[in-house]
Scaffold this motif. Structure first.
Motif, PDB file in Angstrom:
ATOM      1  N   HIS D 263      19.980  48.247  52.649  1.00  0.00           N
ATOM      2  CA  HIS D 263      21.306  48.638  53.135  1.00  0.00           C
ATOM      3  C   HIS D 263      22.389  47.730  52.565  1.00  0.00           C
ATOM      4  O   HIS D 263      23.499  48.188  52.293  1.00  0.00           O
ATOM      5  CB  HIS D 263      21.317  48.644  54.668  1.00  0.00           C
ATOM      6  N   GLU D 266      23.073  48.919  49.120  1.00  0.00           N
ATOM      7  CA  GLU D 266      23.890  50.132  49.177  1.00  0.00           C
ATOM      8  C   GLU D 266      25.340  49.776  49.477  1.00  0.00           C
ATOM      9  O   GLU D 266      26.266  50.342  48.882  1.00  0.00           O
ATOM     10  CB  GLU D 266      23.343  51.087  50.235  1.00  0.00           C
ATOM     11  N   MET D 268      26.831  47.071  48.646  1.00  0.00           N
ATOM     12  CA  MET D 268      27.372  46.565  47.382  1.00  0.00           C
ATOM     13  C   MET D 268      27.757  47.728  46.473  1.00  0.00           C
ATOM     14  O   MET D 268      28.842  47.742  45.892  1.00  0.00           O
ATOM     15  CB  MET D 268      26.336  45.696  46.671  1.00  0.00           C
ATOM     16  N   ALA D 269      26.855  48.692  46.359  1.00  0.00           N
ATOM     17  CA  ALA D 269      27.112  49.836  45.483  1.00  0.00           C
ATOM     18  C   ALA D 269      28.321  50.641  45.971  1.00  0.00           C
ATOM     19  O   ALA D 269      28.976  51.321  45.187  1.00  0.00           O
ATOM     20  CB  ALA D 269      25.872  50.738  45.406  1.00  0.00           C
ATOM     21  N   ARG D 270      28.621  50.570  47.257  1.00  0.00           N
ATOM     22  CA  ARG D 270      29.772  51.270  47.824  1.00  0.00           C
ATOM     23  C   ARG D 270      31.037  50.434  47.746  1.00  0.00           C
ATOM     24  O   ARG D 270      32.072  50.822  48.281  1.00  0.00           O
ATOM     25  CB  ARG D 270      29.505  51.607  49.300  1.00  0.00           C
ATOM     26  N   ALA D 286      27.065  56.302  57.355  1.00  0.00           N
ATOM     27  CA  ALA D 286      27.035  57.285  56.270  1.00  0.00           C
ATOM     28  C   ALA D 286      25.713  58.049  56.269  1.00  0.00           C
ATOM     29  O   ALA D 286      25.681  59.259  56.055  1.00  0.00           O
ATOM     30  CB  ALA D 286      27.253  56.606  54.921  1.00  0.00           C
ATOM     31  N   HIS D 287      24.612  57.336  56.557  1.00  0.00           N
ATOM     32  CA  HIS D 287      23.304  58.003  56.552  1.00  0.00           C
ATOM     33  C   HIS D 287      23.211  59.062  57.642  1.00  0.00           C
ATOM     34  O   HIS D 287      22.412  59.983  57.559  1.00  0.00           O
ATOM     35  CB  HIS D 287      22.193  56.969  56.748  1.00  0.00           C
ATOM     36  N   ALA D 288      23.993  58.876  58.670  1.00  0.00           N
ATOM     37  CA  ALA D 288      23.973  59.844  59.773  1.00  0.00           C
ATOM     38  C   ALA D 288      25.098  60.859  59.632  1.00  0.00           C
ATOM     39  O   ALA D 288      25.363  61.626  60.551  1.00  0.00           O
ATOM     40  CB  ALA D 288      24.080  59.104  61.103  1.00  0.00           C
ATOM     41  N   GLY D 289      25.772  60.827  58.485  1.00  0.00           N
ATOM     42  CA  GLY D 289      26.839  61.795  58.256  1.00  0.00           C
ATOM     43  C   GLY D 289      28.115  61.474  59.014  1.00  0.00           C
ATOM     44  O   GLY D 289      29.009  62.305  59.107  1.00  0.00           O
ATOM     45  N   ARG D 292      32.318  58.890  55.941  1.00  0.00           N
ATOM     46  CA  ARG D 292      32.414  59.307  54.556  1.00  0.00           C
ATOM     47  C   ARG D 292      33.202  58.259  53.802  1.00  0.00           C
ATOM     48  O   ARG D 292      34.286  57.882  54.241  1.00  0.00           O
ATOM     49  CB  ARG D 292      33.153  60.649  54.478  1.00  0.00           C
ATOM     50  N   PRO D 293      32.688  57.810  52.661  1.00  0.00           N
ATOM     51  CA  PRO D 293      33.456  56.811  51.896  1.00  0.00           C
ATOM     52  C   PRO D 293      34.827  57.357  51.558  1.00  0.00           C
ATOM     53  O   PRO D 293      34.975  58.541  51.243  1.00  0.00           O
ATOM     54  CB  PRO D 293      32.620  56.597  50.643  1.00  0.00           C
TER      55      PRO D 293
END
Lengths: 294, 294, 294, 294
Positions: D263, D266, D268-270, D286-289, D292-293
């Protein structure tokens, strides 16, 4: 051979075509009756209820899940009521192990036979009689079904006498396939983020695996054609849940299945329910910052 | 073609045999010199140091990891010192992406070439010249190496100009293979605990996958011949660590790799370091209560 | 206040004692009637059926799970039949969100009230009236229950009007507690394998957390007194399953819950069903090669 | 007492203030010299190099990681060169176990002492002399440091004689804290998706945990104030990596750490590198919807 057939989705319609082509008499029933029209044009007969389809003496079911199957099994118009003593119910759907075992028992107490015969293969294989059949049940009943099985499939794997074991094999096999999608997705994203084109990576991976199955899924992941779905994400989620239920019942930790399940839930939460299961790739991409939801 | 070759493990010896068979002159070096004896009998020449092997102008390295490679690269008797300007170092080991990129830079500043050419295939494929070569580097250098590559492999995949990209592909490919072992182990254990014989399940899975690779690993898992190791667990652990390092550097979550890594660590803690990597099965079995450590 | 009470396990008996102490009239029922003896000695009355306990007008249930609750709810001798119009069923068990919502609906259609009031606290807190009550339902019904709630608990948290929300809070809270056991187990094993005594490590961790809850579990993990169980592993497995079911229904990936679930399944497979949930430590130890099953 | 102090970040500056307040002479050095200004105004002296700070006889280091520490340890202007025989280097940074053990050895061969004294507590606790010190090293050296330790901390935990063990405790402790953030995030998101307000849920969870630490993180997650960061995500990622390195070296699977690591990658990637570590919540959302970025 006289055969009842219940469940005329993409797979079921293909199977009925194969049975008709082999010269069998097929009596079909579907909840949405129009689905039968094209098959009737090919020579199939129409049953008014599951009961009538079962009366024929041998009845296949090819439905979405336990609940859809139970809906045609129980009740006064259902298979249990309509199937004659010594008749055979052949369950080709992917059912849970628990429900399959329960069905076996209910048919047995009525003097009926129950054979599990879930299949591997896509609708085109069903229509060409080229499915792989995973079969379990009493040898006598299986022997009686040979003309039907020969029309449907190119390969038969007889697992044993307990019908639910065929469903266990189908569930474990689907777990392999769904996990392969997750695994390829992770490898693609890793290659991508390392600066390597996915296509280039897949040429190598494809040569190493030399598997038509891996090729099909690899290519689907490269092309990202998630619509129309070949295998809906909701169905994949159902299948991975069947694996997890079997794991729970047998006290078997199954960490890859949990992982695929988590990603499938996330895909649902992202609104991908009606996309193809390979859209799991989007989840893996999003985790790596590659794919932003629209 | 004149070729230096450093690293005479099972893979390296097979590769030298293939080079000799194709008529190349091969000058070999190995830390344990006796490993060269049989090759010398076949016509290879012996170098006293990595420097001498590199002096030949083209030198392959086929060693366990970054550290073993660095030990023959650096220092007054090493490859960097011995390789002539315009000479080529071909790294066929599975190196980390970071180290491979660093090697490229070090050779470049000396006016030397560096080509990454990791391979897929086992020792028997190496000895038969039937490896799959994953190649990256300057096109001119790759062209010059064709006579050697033709002797070694049946297939060449040119990934691009940055050598570390070939290592990224190798690492992602090994991640696929190691994860396949985990995945098959989980599916076997699930089938087993559901009451289905693993052999019976694998007949079906094998037909569905139709992959020689999956077949080889599936059979190894069924036979449980973990000794002598074809691919040592410690090497598998190293490879999965390379995938995780690449994932870390590129900010790519890789959950299946983490899982395989956890199980490989557990296998190490259980004393399986010198067994074959497929002994990961024992970890998965233990988690399901199936296998009790002796 | 007149109160029916169904379910005389360790928690239930403690709660009844607290109600009696506060001067309430309590009519008890339990599947195994002897469990009521000591309470009758303290002044409780005995009901012959759940129906009779419900007839009192307010009835608590404190049972193992959905199924055990349904067994006293349905049927001619059950709560639904016995509870008067405007009577209140108070569900203090840890029920699934789905079943709790369903119960609410069934009571509503009969003109009965349903209040969810799951509790945090152990049997000793129950007997001392020191539970934490998580409450949801119609404000009017909650107001009527104040005399009972005051006798049972030291704190009340009113979540809202939908009863199943109180169960969601209980389930998410239990998920926290069970995961804390996993987390502490991993940290203990890491410290241990790094050469640090667990006790020494825990002094530090305990100071950092300063949590009575973490202290209790930390000490239990240090002492490894898994028998007799304070909280049976099977019950912990049930609770983590409730969290996963809620996660599934709401499309919420819950990776730590999956992890705890995997380890709990492994503990079951290792024969730890009747040990305390903290015996999860053994699984974590085994993975690190520290604990070998006897 | 005369004390050198290297590393004047938020923690280091607070610690120097506490040392000055207790009447110690403190000679400070920092890569960015302006950071020393305010401390010099309070009475600290300025060293021109780490060598000079070490010459004082006792020198603390409080730096970001192994690399930053090595940069002040090695070389002609470094601590190893400047510290007199019998002088003491006190490492308060969170160092890797491997590097800490290596430092111990290097100081030993020079007749110098090395004491590990990583701390728990935030900058305000550092400035108030209210840190928790985790200490390991030779008892004689630890005894000599008492005046300094008394000025810095409210609690001392002496782990033993091997300095790296104090770092192992710090690493395992940080693993607990970081995992608590993940765990609370998952529970908050589950409650939220079940329809319960996070605040309402946290009142209950807070009462059950009764932990000031859990309260602080819980509130941070509720308020979602990720900027300015109290504890940068990159630093959290570094700490979880230290736990995983220790796990790797000791063959200890640590699945929760792997999860937090995934996580954090992730995040970092975001693009959350510079946000507070509690922004891990966004990944779980985000994983649960839910999130939203932007």
């Amino acid at each position: 051979m006289d055969i009842g057939f219940i469940g005329l989705g993409n797979m079921g319609r293909g199977m009925v075509q194969s049975l008709l082509r082999a010269g069998h008499r097929v009596v079909v029933w579907n909840r949405t009756p129009e689905r039968a029209d094209e098959l009737v044009a090919l020579g199939a007969e129409r049953a008014a209820t599951p009961f009538e389809a079962a009366e024929v003496g041998v009845v296949f079911t090819m439905l979405a899940d336990d609940a859809a199957t139970e809906a045609v099994v129980a009740g006064p118009h259902g298979i249990l009521a309509g199937l004659p003593r010594d008749g055979i119910h052949v369950a080709s759907s992917t059912l849970s192990v628990r429900y399959s075992a329960e069905l076996a028992e209910r048919h047995r107490t009525r003097g009926q036979h129950y054979v599990a015969a879930p299949v591997f293969g896509r609708p085109d294989a069903a229509a060409q009689g080229a499915l792989r059949l995973v079969i379990a049940g009493q040898p006598g009943a299986i022997a009686r079904l040979q003309p039907a099985f020969a029309a449907l499939g190119s390969q038969q794997f007889v697992i044993g006498e307990r019908p639910e074991h065929a469903h266990a094999v189908k569930i474990a096999g689907n777990f392999l396939i769904l996990s392969l999608v997750e695994l390829l997705s992770e490898a693609f994203v890793l290659a991508d983020k390392a600066g390597v084109s996915r296509e280039r990576f897949f040429e190598v991976a494809s040569a190493v695996f030399s598997s038509p199955l891996a090729d099909r899924y690899g290519r689907a992941l490269l092309e990202q054609r998630f619509q129309p779905p070949g295998f809906r994400l909701t169905l994949g989620l159902k299948d991975i849940r069947l694996a997890l239920e079997l794991a729970e019942a047998t006290h078997t930790p199954l960490p890859i299945a949990d992982l695929v399940h988590q990603h499938a839930l996330e895909a649902m939460a992202r609104g991908q329910a009606e996309l193809d299961f390979t859209s799991l790739l989007r989840v893996v991409e999003a985790h790596a910052g590659l794919h932003r939801p629209e």
